[in-house]
Design an enzyme around this catalytic site. Sequence first.
Site, short mmCIF file in Angstrom:
data_model
loop_
_atom_site.label_atom_id
_atom_site.label_comp_id
_atom_site.label_asym_id
_atom_site.label_seq_id
_atom_site.Cartn_x
_atom_site.Cartn_y
_atom_site.Cartn_z
N ASP A 82 -50.51 -6.03 -6.52
CA ASP A 82 -49.51 -5.94 -7.59
C ASP A 82 -48.80 -4.60 -7.58
OD1 ASP A 82 -52.11 -4.96 -8.36
OD2 ASP A 82 -51.37 -4.72 -10.39
N GLU A 144 -54.39 -4.51 -10.59
CA GLU A 144 -54.87 -3.12 -10.59
C GLU A 144 -54.05 -2.26 -11.53
OE1 GLU A 144 -54.96 1.14 -9.34
OE2 GLU A 144 -53.26 -0.24 -9.38
#
Length: 383
Positions: A82, A144
């Site tokens: 991400d 994350e």
Amino acid sequence: MKNKLPPFIEIYRALIATPSISATEEALDQSNADLITLLADWFKDLGFNVEVQPVPGTRNKFNMLASIGQGAGGLLLAGHTDTVPFDDGRWTRDPFTLTEHDGKLYGLGTADMKGFFAFILDALRDVDVTKLKKPLYILATADEETSMAGARYFAETTALRPDCAIIGEPTSLQPVRAHKGHISNAIRIQGQSGHSSDPARGVNAIELMHDAIGHILQLRDNLKERYHYEAFTVPYPTLNLGHIHGGDASNRICACCELHMDIRPLPGMTLNELNGLLNDALAPVSERWPGRLTVDELHPPIPGYECPPNHQLVEVVEKLLGAKTEVVNYCTEAPFIQTLCPTLVLGPGSINQAHQPDEYLETRFIKPTRELITQVIHHFCWH
């Protein structure tokens, strides 16, 4: 088949062109499913066994574990899929189009950290994975940038126990073996509203918060005095009062006041220990005003992290790079991967580019990163 794998720059381009933004706001949050599918197909083409793991409690997010080789131990290379959201008004380029200019590769996720997977795939062209004596694992995680839900869930559920792991966050190829954690809390005081002309008829939440802040600042001083880790530039746990709000009118007794604060603990300090210290600090206020003070997490806590400085992973990487390991103040997924095996944070690109408009990775990192990945695979999976 390796000949099915696109050229390095095309892999990089496809990763950047596949949006995978993580955000707490639902309107901005995106699934990483398309990116996981892209990675899974490439690793399958290289002969890896691929598992895709849905991550509970997320908005259609997934982890991917690609593995090859037999036996115990081995090497885990990990990273997150991400990115943070982008501010369209501050970017001068299309965030989802990889652009090369003046020795830099521009795009959202070039440094932090989709690009790491392009480096892994490219390095594997020169590795005969059929001759591995120990397994090689590639982990791609979700979220994350928000909750670290992917790494948390993987660490909680996997039976995997590699010999060691490397997380490819942008460290300018300087190995990181420790970082602080992060805990953020909301302190809420519930008072009792009333007209300011008669203070005795109410309970002023701002005044109670003033009392609470005094105890919190005393905790801050105690943390600085009691805990020390010389390697950090700020060698003690920090405590910050970041946001406060209370009341709605000057002539009304404040009924509610809320303070947001964070603590950045040193490696070795447990989350339970920190919660206990905070609760102990606020106990006098709670005892004096029963039921009026609450403490809630703003975000899931991240513990501090440290890889043993004498571990083989540290020795090997320091020798390969000719550089000593460092400690940093920012957070990564390392505390969760470290529960499985000794872990270093090490990757191409600068942390100064993370979360910045016109994010880029300097092309000077391409050759040494490719060489480093090949070398660590040979060392930990062939010997």
